[in-house]
Structures are given as structure tokens and as C-alpha cells.
Design a protein around this motif. Structure first.
Motif, PDB file in Angstrom:
ATOM      1  N   VAL A 119      39.762  37.924  40.649  1.00  0.00           N
ATOM      2  CA  VAL A 119      39.125  36.325  40.576  1.00  0.00           C
ATOM      3  C   VAL A 119      37.941  36.056  41.464  1.00  0.00           C
ATOM      4  CG1 VAL A 119      40.210  34.263  40.181  1.00  0.00           C
ATOM      5  CG2 VAL A 119      41.525  35.646  39.564  1.00  0.00           C
ATOM      6  N   SER A 120      37.295  35.904  41.156  1.00  0.00           N
ATOM      7  CA  SER A 120      36.647  35.688  42.116  1.00  0.00           C
ATOM      8  C   SER A 120      35.793  33.344  41.735  1.00  0.00           C
ATOM      9  CB  SER A 120      35.127  36.470  42.580  1.00  0.00           C
ATOM     10  OG  SER A 120      34.452  36.419  40.944  1.00  0.00           O
ATOM     11  N   TYR A 121      35.164  33.096  43.269  1.00  0.00           N
ATOM     12  CA  TYR A 121      34.539  31.967  43.260  1.00  0.00           C
ATOM     13  C   TYR A 121      33.578  32.152  44.712  1.00  0.00           C
ATOM     14  CZ  TYR A 121      38.129  31.637  46.853  1.00  0.00           C
ATOM     15  OH  TYR A 121      38.459  31.104  48.404  1.00  0.00           O
ATOM     16  N   SER A 122      32.813  31.083  44.254  1.00  0.00           N
ATOM     17  CA  SER A 122      31.683  31.327  44.762  1.00  0.00           C
ATOM     18  C   SER A 122      31.235  29.631  46.100  1.00  0.00           C
ATOM     19  CB  SER A 122      30.317  31.179  44.108  1.00  0.00           C
ATOM     20  OG  SER A 122      29.998  29.807  42.911  1.00  0.00           O
ATOM     21  N   SER A 123      32.083  29.150  45.392  1.00  0.00           N
ATOM     22  CA  SER A 123      32.614  27.763  46.621  1.00  0.00           C
ATOM     23  C   SER A 123      34.196  27.546  45.818  1.00  0.00           C
ATOM     24  CB  SER A 123      31.574  27.024  46.215  1.00  0.00           C
ATOM     25  OG  SER A 123      31.485  26.318  44.757  1.00  0.00           O
ATOM     26  N   THR A 124      33.830  26.265  46.795  1.00  0.00           N
ATOM     27  CA  THR A 124      35.658  25.437  47.453  1.00  0.00           C
ATOM     28  C   THR A 124      35.279  24.109  47.094  1.00  0.00           C
ATOM     29  OG1 THR A 124      35.846  25.697  49.581  1.00  0.00           O
ATOM     30  CG2 THR A 124      36.482  27.827  47.787  1.00  0.00           C
ATOM     31  N   ILE A 125      36.417  23.795  46.384  1.00  0.00           N
ATOM     32  CA  ILE A 125      36.970  22.177  47.244  1.00  0.00           C
ATOM     33  C   ILE A 125      37.640  21.249  47.990  1.00  0.00           C
ATOM     34  CG2 ILE A 125      36.459  19.680  45.813  1.00  0.00           C
ATOM     35  CD1 ILE A 125      35.089  20.927  43.209  1.00  0.00           C
ATOM     36  N   GLU A 126      38.072  21.192  48.270  1.00  0.00           N
ATOM     37  CA  GLU A 126      38.543  20.722  49.883  1.00  0.00           C
ATOM     38  C   GLU A 126      40.188  20.656  49.078  1.00  0.00           C
ATOM     39  OE1 GLU A 126      39.385  19.366  54.184  1.00  0.00           O
ATOM     40  OE2 GLU A 126      38.537  17.896  53.044  1.00  0.00           O
ATOM     41  N   ASP A 127      40.638  20.406  49.275  1.00  0.00           N
ATOM     42  CA  ASP A 127      42.520  20.649  48.896  1.00  0.00           C
ATOM     43  C   ASP A 127      42.390  20.681  47.598  1.00  0.00           C
ATOM     44  OD1 ASP A 127      44.966  19.751  50.361  1.00  0.00           O
ATOM     45  OD2 ASP A 127      44.731  18.046  49.336  1.00  0.00           O
ATOM     46  N   TYR A 128      41.620  21.191  47.185  1.00  0.00           N
ATOM     47  CA  TYR A 128      41.303  21.476  45.320  1.00  0.00           C
ATOM     48  C   TYR A 128      42.252  22.892  45.181  1.00  0.00           C
ATOM     49  CZ  TYR A 128      39.287  17.257  43.266  1.00  0.00           C
ATOM     50  OH  TYR A 128      39.042  16.515  43.155  1.00  0.00           O
ATOM     51  N   SER A 129      42.619  23.646  44.114  1.00  0.00           N
ATOM     52  CA  SER A 129      43.513  24.562  43.412  1.00  0.00           C
ATOM     53  C   SER A 129      42.399  25.445  42.748  1.00  0.00           C
ATOM     54  CB  SER A 129      44.503  24.936  43.497  1.00  0.00           C
ATOM     55  OG  SER A 129      45.002  24.322  41.654  1.00  0.00           O
ATOM     56  N   TYR A 130      42.277  26.728  42.585  1.00  0.00           N
ATOM     57  CA  TYR A 130      41.336  27.064  41.450  1.00  0.00           C
ATOM     58  C   TYR A 130      42.644  27.783  40.306  1.00  0.00           C
ATOM     59  CZ  TYR A 130      37.373  29.834  39.545  1.00  0.00           C
ATOM     60  OH  TYR A 130      36.583  30.385  38.911  1.00  0.00           O
ATOM     61  N   SER A 131      42.170  27.494  38.915  1.00  0.00           N
ATOM     62  CA  SER A 131      43.172  27.540  38.173  1.00  0.00           C
ATOM     63  C   SER A 131      43.208  27.645  36.506  1.00  0.00           C
ATOM     64  CB  SER A 131      44.455  26.578  38.493  1.00  0.00           C
ATOM     65  OG  SER A 131      44.581  25.603  39.658  1.00  0.00           O
ATOM     66  N   TYR A 132      43.911  28.933  36.610  1.00  0.00           N
ATOM     67  CA  TYR A 132      43.820  29.947  35.069  1.00  0.00           C
ATOM     68  C   TYR A 132      44.896  28.814  34.097  1.00  0.00           C
ATOM     69  CZ  TYR A 132      43.628  32.322  31.181  1.00  0.00           C
ATOM     70  OH  TYR A 132      43.814  33.488  29.943  1.00  0.00           O
ATOM     71  N   ASP A 133      43.031  28.051  33.096  1.00  0.00           N
ATOM     72  CA  ASP A 133      43.501  27.594  32.276  1.00  0.00           C
ATOM     73  C   ASP A 133      44.310  28.370  30.899  1.00  0.00           C
ATOM     74  OD1 ASP A 133      43.214  25.909  29.276  1.00  0.00           O
ATOM     75  OD2 ASP A 133      42.730  24.636  30.095  1.00  0.00           O
ATOM     76  N   ILE A 134      45.474  28.587  30.186  1.00  0.00           N
ATOM     77  CA  ILE A 134      45.379  29.018  29.393  1.00  0.00           C
ATOM     78  C   ILE A 134      44.774  29.142  27.806  1.00  0.00           C
ATOM     79  CG2 ILE A 134      47.610  30.150  27.596  1.00  0.00           C
ATOM     80  CD1 ILE A 134      49.459  30.048  30.214  1.00  0.00           C
ATOM     81  N   LYS A 135      44.946  27.902  27.390  1.00  0.00           N
ATOM     82  CA  LYS A 135      44.100  27.612  26.158  1.00  0.00           C
ATOM     83  C   LYS A 135      42.466  27.820  26.609  1.00  0.00           C
ATOM     84  CE  LYS A 135      47.298  23.777  24.982  1.00  0.00           C
ATOM     85  NZ  LYS A 135      47.178  22.778  24.617  1.00  0.00           N
ATOM     86  N   GLN A 136      41.830  27.092  27.464  1.00  0.00           N
ATOM     87  CA  GLN A 136      40.555  28.075  27.794  1.00  0.00           C
ATOM     88  C   GLN A 136      39.809  29.319  28.145  1.00  0.00           C
ATOM     89  OE1 GLN A 136      37.571  24.516  28.734  1.00  0.00           O
ATOM     90  NE2 GLN A 136      39.406  23.238  28.874  1.00  0.00           N
ATOM     91  N   ASP A 137      41.146  30.122  28.156  1.00  0.00           N
ATOM     92  CA  ASP A 137      41.025  30.980  29.136  1.00  0.00           C
ATOM     93  C   ASP A 137      40.125  30.865  30.235  1.00  0.00           C
ATOM     94  OD1 ASP A 137      41.524  34.210  29.443  1.00  0.00           O
ATOM     95  OD2 ASP A 137      40.226  34.834  27.624  1.00  0.00           O
ATOM     96  N   ASP A 138      40.316  30.912  30.898  1.00  0.00           N
ATOM     97  CA  ASP A 138      38.976  30.245  32.242  1.00  0.00           C
ATOM     98  C   ASP A 138      39.384  29.905  33.161  1.00  0.00           C
ATOM     99  OD1 ASP A 138      36.753  30.698  33.042  1.00  0.00           O
ATOM    100  OD2 ASP A 138      35.271  29.257  31.983  1.00  0.00           O
ATOM    101  N   PHE A 139      38.518  29.893  34.484  1.00  0.00           N
ATOM    102  CA  PHE A 139      39.485  29.481  35.770  1.00  0.00           C
ATOM    103  C   PHE A 139      38.473  27.669  36.291  1.00  0.00           C
ATOM    104  CE2 PHE A 139      41.015  32.900  36.479  1.00  0.00           C
ATOM    105  CZ  PHE A 139      42.002  32.864  37.220  1.00  0.00           C
ATOM    106  N   PHE A 140      39.636  26.578  36.242  1.00  0.00           N
ATOM    107  CA  PHE A 140      39.225  24.885  37.008  1.00  0.00           C
ATOM    108  C   PHE A 140      39.224  24.864  38.039  1.00  0.00           C
ATOM    109  CE2 PHE A 140      38.648  25.507  32.014  1.00  0.00           C
ATOM    110  CZ  PHE A 140      36.794  25.560  31.337  1.00  0.00           C
ATOM    111  N   TRP A 141      38.413  23.847  38.799  1.00  0.00           N
ATOM    112  CA  TRP A 141      39.155  23.491  39.950  1.00  0.00           C
ATOM    113  C   TRP A 141      39.588  22.696  39.847  1.00  0.00           C
ATOM    114  CZ3 TRP A 141      38.937  25.794  45.109  1.00  0.00           C
ATOM    115  CH2 TRP A 141      38.589  26.740  44.522  1.00  0.00           C
TER     116      TRP A 141
END
Length: 561
Positions: A302-324
Motif C-alpha cells: 500500500v502506498s500514499y503520497s500525502s497524509t491528512i492529520e488524524d485521518y486513516s488511509y482505509s480500504y473500501d471493499i466494494k470499490q476495491d480502492d483506498f480512501f482517506w
């Protein structure tokens, strides 16, 4: 699980028929096989129950009733999709809201019956009655059986109920097919052949209970907590239908590798592994996280290029993708609350340039917020004038160029935009306006149309550190980068090294343009960076950690990027 529970139940009901009491054919052949009682998130109107016609003939469910454990009411069955006459060996879904069920399961094409399905999350007793009010089947379930808000459903497997990934209207991998009876030992047959071991099939009926490493996935990463960095975690999910051991598996980022010990995940289990265990310091800037099995095979990354404070980078099973998501769900199925977006506006003028003492209007053009938050506007001209609202009238007495500042607040973010207005003598203003009216389009002036967005909050990355220059240490520096499409004002932000090191430096009168770099030298920061090991940290004006970078053993005259 469900398919051909027929042989078992047919035998069982046959015995009941002769020993206890005569019953109708329907009583012997309609059974509950799946219960979705506690969905992740909201349950209301999304719950459903599956029944199965375990007979060799069709069964008419007209005038049958379903009891969902709510009081004494027995609810009718109304066909929504398919036929109320159920074919043999067929599944039927009883739902509370058919339209919502089809939104949740858009590819479902089987039989749907509309009833009242309001199931309790702790324990409940559901029942099915035929047209003569005879109880056909009943189940008393409890939440300690599983499927308690984790995305699974309760499913019948033999005589037991187990928690598995929902399969409305379908057989599941947990079912064990009925075995052919073994020959009587007193009457051996020369034609008897050994029974083959079950093998996987594409129909989903016979599947061995094998744990496949590729079905283990990284599902959530929490790299930038607002408080202690020890709250960072990496979550792993077992998407197998059996338990799997992670003994001697490896978890790593770009700079550290750790070996997992004494971790076994049951089917469907989510496991959050915290920084205190991994010792992996997740970067607030770009990062890649790897998961390897015990044989060294890469299982997931899993990779990310930036973050948002106090947000998690989470996997959505239905969309098969990661979102903050602002909702953190360590060791459980992910829930999503999207980041609040920045508002926007452009400063505009009824006239620009204007003459001295000419009254003109300043207004926020294209004021917009994609989250539909309530917006407030604060205007500032110099140090002594403020106004509120989307527009106001103003005039200047003296010639010159004046900066107009607008602060837009949506309750979550503050965005600052500025523009410049020119005050010219009356003769020049009249001349410019006459030229505008003569031309096919307005005369543009880069000074007049300059408008930029700026905010005091936003993600800024530490991209380069120069801690060990050749010769004097005065050449040390730290480079910052702004990846946003707006400028970030750094007033009252602080930058420092590890705890107990140099005195933190408060940044003043500094800003970073959109997608641009800013270098902070030692002469400005007064930070003394260690040559062997140190950490550089950046905090915003609210003292929230925005980014941090650890480095060690930097060679002389080389930068750490």
C-alpha cells in the motif's frame, strides 16, 4: 454450507415425522439458512433473512408468515421479485426494504419477498409459519455467534451457525457435501471404488478449507495521528474462509523490516498492529508499506503520497480502492467519513482601477463549498479595516495599490484569498474605462487580475535534509514542499529536531507557493542537526504535527531525501 443440506435434513425430518407428530410437507422442507442481522454501519432497512426449499418439489408460500422477534406480530410475505411458489432446492430472501436490498446487492436476480425484518443486534428469535399458522422453523441467535457488525452474516453449516461473508441466494464455501454411504462391511462389492477427496470447483460448492496468503490484505494505515505517534497502526485482514498464521511474515516500509510473531487471524478477522509493536515510524509524506509471507513472497503493498492529520488511509471493499477517512476502525471493518473540502472564492470589484473617493463594491465571486457548509467571509484592508459578508462598499482617498484580503471559513477550514486594486487619478481611470468600452474585451492587467488562494493550514512535506555539510555546519538546511493547489502561510508554524535537541524555531513571515519549495537554513532556524541520528519535525500554528522525518548515518556533504 447451504447446498445439499438436503440429505441431512430429509433424514432428520423423516425421523421426526414418525416419532413425534405428523407434519405438512412444508414443515419438513423450508428452513432458515442465513441471517444478516447486524450490518456494518446502519442496520435499519438493510437487514435480511434467507430461507431454503430443501425438498424435491415446489412449495407455495402464499399466506405464510414471518416473525422477526418484535412483539407478537406475524408479518405477511409479499412477493417482490420472482414467484411466491418456490422451486425445489431454491433460496429465497426475506427483506425489509426490497429496493434497498437491491442497492446493496445490485446483481442479485433470485427470489425476493417483502416482509418486516427488524432484527435485534444482541439476540433474537425468528420464526416461519405456514398458511395454517403451524411453526415451520425457528432460530434463536446470539451476537456471540459472530457476524456482529463486521460485514459477515450468520450461515447454517450442518447443525451449526457460523459467521461468513454474506452469500444471499447462493451456496457458500463452508458447506461440506453429503458423502455417499460407505458399503456394508458384511456385503463387500468388488466394484466399490475409493471415494475421492473433495477438490475445488468454480461453482463454489466444494472448496477445501485452505488458507491462501494472497487473501491476506493490508486494509488500513493510520500514519498521522493528532496526538501521540504511538497511535499509528497498520491493519491486516484475513479474507480466507479459515484461520491463517502470520508467524514469520514480514511487515516493512522503505526503511525498516520487522518479523511478525504469534499472530493468527481467524476467518474475516481484522488485526491492527501498532507502532509500539512494529517500531515502524510511518512518514507523513510519501510512504510504501509491504507485507511478505513466511517464504518471502510479496503478498500486498500500500502506498500514499500525502497524509491528512488524524485521518486513516482505509480500504473500501466494494470499490476495491483506498480512501482517506476521519473514522478510524482499528481491528474492525472500515467505515468512511470523507475529508472536509476547502471552500473557494474569487475577489472581484465593480470597477478596477478606481479614482480617489470613488465608492465601489468589493465582492466574493463564485463563493463555493462542495460540502455545502455554511460559509463566513471576513474582509481586511490594511490593519484598521474589517468587514463581514459576501460584499461591501468602500473608497480610497489616496493614489496607490491596495491589497484586499478575504478569509473564508466553513467551520472546518480557513482559506485566505487576496487581490490588488489600483487607485489612479481620475483622468487615467476615465481613459482606461473608455478603452475598455471600445475594445471587444476588457483590457487586462496582470497586477489587477492577480489573485491567489492561501491558507494557514495544509499538508507540507519535509523533502530534504542537509545535516552534515563539508566544513562549517552553517550550511545545514531543511527543504519543505507544498503539494497543494493553494499557497500555505507558515506564520507561527514551528520546526525542530528530536525531543531534547535544539530549541524549536517559530517561522515568521514565510509562505510556500502552490507546488513550490522553501529552504530553511541554519542561520534562520538555529537548529543544530546531528550527523549520525536525528529527527526533523514540522508543526502547524495549532501545534499539530504535520510531517516528521527520521534519518541516520548521513555521509558528509550528502543530503537525506
Amino acid at each position: 454450507m447451504k447446498k445439499k443440506i438436503k440429505n441431512f435434513w430429509a433424514t432428520f425430518m423423516f425421523v421426526v415425522f414418525f416419532i413425534f407428530a405428523p407434519q405438512t410437507q412444508s414443515a419438513s422442507n423450508i428452513i432458515f439458512t442465513e441471517i444478516m442481522y447486524n450490518l456494518e454501519g446502519t442496520d435499519s432497512e438493510h437487514e435480511w433473512v434467507e430461507i431454503y426449499n430443501n425438498s424435491d418439489s415446489e412449495i407455495d408460500l402464499s399466506n405464510w408468515k414471518f416473525y422477526d422477534g418484535d412483539g407478537e406480530t406475524k408479518h405477511g410475505l409479499n412477493i417482490f421479485q420472482g414467484s411466491i411458489v418456490i422451486p425445489k432446492e431454491e433460496y429465497v430472501i426475506l427483506v425489509d426494504k426490497p429496493e434497498i436490498f437491491l442497492e446493496d446487492w445490485p446483481e442479485f436476480s433470485g427470489i425476493i419477498i417483502d416482509s418486516v425484518v427488524n432484527l435485534k443486534n444482541d439476540s433474537d428469535n425468528i420464526k416461519l409459519f405456514d398458511s395454517e399458522s403451524i411453526e415451520i422453523d425457528s432460530v434463536v441467535y446470539q451476537n456471540d455467534w459472530g457476524a456482529d457488525g463486521d460485514g459477515n452474516s450468520l450461515q447454517l453449516s450442518g447443525l451449526n451457525w457460523i459467521a461468513q461473508i454474506p452469500t444471499p441466494g447462493q451456496v457458500t464455501a463452508e458447506e461440506n457435501p453429503a458423502e455417499d454411504p460407505e458399503p456394508d462391511p458384511e456385503e463387500p462389492s468388488e466394484e466399490t471404488q475409493p471415494i475421492a477427496e473433495p477438490t475445488p470447483t468454480t461453482g463454489g460448492i466444494i472448496l477445501p478449507k485452505t488458507a491462501y496468503p494472497e487473501n491476506v490484505k493490508i486494509t488500513e494505515v493510520f500514519p498521522n495521528p493528532s496526538g501521540s505517534e504511538e497511535a499509528e497502526f497498520i491493519e491486516i485482514w484475513n479474507n480466507n474462509n479459515t484461520s491463517i498464521s502470520l508467524e514469520n511474515w514480514k511487515l516493512s516500509d522503505k526503511s525498516k523490516v520487522i518479523t511478525l510473531k504469534a499472530i493468527t487471524l481467524v476467518p474475516g478477522e481484522y488485526k491492527a498492529i501498532y507502532r509500539s509493536t512494529t517500531k515502524i515510524a510511518l512518514n507523513n509524506s510519501s510512504e510504501i508499506i509491504y507485507l511478505y509471507d513466511s517464504n518471502g513472497n510479496l503478498v500486498d503493498e500500500v502506498s500514499y503520497s500525502s497524509t491528512i492529520e488524524d485521518y486513516s488511509y482505509s480500504y473500501d471493499i466494494k470499490q476495491d480502492d483506498f480512501f482517506w477517512s476521519s473514522t478510524k476502525t482499528p481491528s474492525s471493518m472500515n467505515d468512511f467519513t470523507n475529508p472536509n473540502n476547502l471552500p473557494s472564492a474569487v475577489i472581484n470589484f465593480s470597477n478596477n482601477p478606481v479614482a480617489p473617493k470613488e465608492i465601489f463594491t468589493i465582492y466574493a465571486d463564485n463563493l463555493y463549498d462542495s460540502d455545502n457548509d455554511n460559509l463566513s467571509c471576513l474582509w481586511e484592508i490594511g490593519k484598521n479595516f474589517q468587514a463581514n459578508g459576501e460584499s461591501f462598499k468602500y473608497s480610497f482617498n489616496d493614489l496607490g495599490e491596495y491589497i484586499i484580503k478575504l478569509t473564508i471559513n466553513d467551520g472546518h477550514n480557513e482559506v485566505i484569498t487576496t487581490s490588488v486594486i489600483r487607485v489612479l487619478n481620475s483622468v487615467d481611470v476615465v481613459y482606461i474605462r473608455s478603452k475598455k468600452s471600445e475594445s471587444t474585451g476588457p483590457i487586462t492587467n496582470t497586477i489587477l487580475t492577480l489573485s491567489s488562494l492561501a491558507t494557514t493550514t495544509g499538508q507540507i512535506f519535509i523533502t530534504e535534509i542537509f545535516p552534515n555539510p563539508e566544513g562549517s555546519d552553517d550550511a545545514e538546511y531543511i527543504k519543505l514542499y507544498n503539494p497543494n493547489n493553494f499557497d500555505v502561510i507558515l506564520d507561527n508554524w514551528t520546526i525542530d529536531d528530536q525531543d531534547g535537541g535544539s530549541k524549536p524555531h517559530t517561522i515568521q513571515d514565510r509562505a510556500i507557493k502552490s507546488r513550490d519549495y522553501l529552504i530553511l537554513g541554519k542561520e534562520e532556524t538555529k537548529l543544530t542537526l546531528n550527523n549520525t541520528f536525528d529527527e526533523v519535525r514540522l508543526f502547524n500554528k495549532d501545534e499539530h504535527l504535520i510531517d516528521s522525518v527520521l534519518y541516520d548515518d548521513v555521509k558528509e556533504n550528502q543530503t537525506y531525501k
